[in-house]
Design an enzyme around this catalytic site. Structure first.
Site, mmCIF file in Angstrom:
data_model
loop_
_atom_site.group_PDB
_atom_site.id
_atom_site.type_symbol
_atom_site.label_atom_id
_atom_site.label_comp_id
_atom_site.label_asym_id
_atom_site.label_seq_id
_atom_site.Cartn_x
_atom_site.Cartn_y
_atom_site.Cartn_z
ATOM 1 C CG HIS A 164 0.653 3.432 5.214
ATOM 2 N ND1 HIS A 164 0.242 3.596 3.905
ATOM 3 C CD2 HIS A 164 1.437 2.322 5.221
ATOM 4 C CE1 HIS A 164 0.752 2.624 3.163
ATOM 5 N NE2 HIS A 164 1.487 1.838 3.941
ATOM 6 C CE LYS A 168 3.976 5.303 3.905
ATOM 7 N NZ LYS A 168 5.366 4.845 3.873
#
Ligand code: NAD
Length: 286
Positions: A164, A168
């Site tokens: 990600h 994040k």
């Protein structure tokens, strides 16, 4: 409009977008405006926030469409509320949907246990689709993971890796953990007892039954999940790569079309895709 035989003409579903000014909200507005069978009933954002009263078209950089951002959710019969906003708003949004008997598609994450229970209660009176990941691809990946795990059993080592964007905070992702849980459950394991998220302190060979789940962070990746089943002399990999946040909006709007005429109940994306126990039953029957 596409050329559609009369018998196939679907009625328009009117969508109320809650969290309208957010990343998901603006994507939802765009997707509704670009669709043939959805209309924008209302757009709602937080009271006291910027942009209340602004036209929804203008909000996404297009000409005015005559629907203004309001700070009060007033669901109308015939509409579906699609809520991707803030966890603290969910209780009120749920109450409003209940009061007016309007279906709810709920994507907001980080809900408290009390709110989760309130959703189950409300689903006795109105239809609700609730999912932590509305991507059609990820929903199917979960099901394929369970299918593979049930067929292969726990002697094939299952490892999950996700990537990600650098911002994040949680790691591994909720989707990766749910994928691991699906693998565990489908082969009779308790996920909490077999999950490994960090091998650096273990200093031992891999233990049978373990399910590894690891997060990588970098760049602007919207989310990639790879599930590996490693056997003796062969390996299976299931991969999902998200390239566009719009996948969540498209999944949520697919859920909104589906739920518009459903009976009260608690539904998830498996129901929307018509998966039910499909694939799993067939493996069990063999
Ligand atoms: P965001 O911060 O960009 O947008 C949230 C919006 O909600 C903002 O415009 C904010 O002003 C508004 N809001 C806050 N309080 C409100 C209230 N009381 N009433 C109405 N609107 C209110 O966030 P985002 O990236 O759009 O994500 C929104 C939510 O959806 C988050 O919980 C996120 O985790 C979740 N999400 C879920 C999925 C899924 O597939 N289930 C996918 C993406 C995001």
């Amino acid at each position: 409009m596409t050329d559609t035989p009369d018998s196939d003409i679907q009625r328009m579903v009117s969508i109320i977008v809650v969290g309208a000014r957010g990343r998901m909200g603006t994507t939802l507005i765009r997707e509704v405006m670009d669709s043939d069978d959805l209309s924008l009933g209302a757009v709602v954002d937080r009271s006291g926030g910027p942009g209340i009263g602004q036209d929804a078209g203008r909000l996404i950089g297009r000409p005015d469409i005559g629907v203004r951002v309001t700070d009060e959710l007033k669901p109308r019969r015939g509409c579906v509320v699609v809520d991707f906003s803030l966890a603290t708003a969910t209780d009120n949004n749920l109450r409003q949907c209940l009061e007016h008997g309007v279906p709810l598609v709920l994507g907001t994450t980080g809900l408290s246990e009390e709110t989760e229970l309130a959703i189950f209660d409300a689903a006795e009176q109105i239809p609700i689709v609730h999912a932590a990941n509305f991507s059609v691809g990820v929903t199917l990946l979960q099901r394929l993971a369970a299918l593979a795990s049930r067929a292969l059993g726990s002697s094939w080592d299952a490892e999950i890796v996700e990537l990600h964007h650098r911002y994040k905070k949680d790691s591994p992702s909720g989707t990766a953990l749910r994928l691991g849980a699906a693998v565990a459950e489908a082969s009779g394991r308790r996920f909490s007892e077999v999950v490994v998220t960090d091998r650096s302190t273990l200093n031992q060979p891999r233990v049978a039954q373990e399910i590894g789940v690891y997060g990588m962070r970098g760049g602007d990746s919207i989310g990639e999940h790879t599930l590996m089943f490693c056997g003796e002399g062969e390996r299976i990999e299931l991969i999902h790569r998200a390239r566009d946040r719009a996948i969540f909006a498209r999944g949520a709007l697919r859920a909104a079309r589906w739920i518009a005429d459903k009976k009260p109940g608690y539904y998830d994306m498996n129901d929307v895709l018509g998966l039910g126990e499909f694939l799993l039953d067939e493996v069990v029957e063999q």
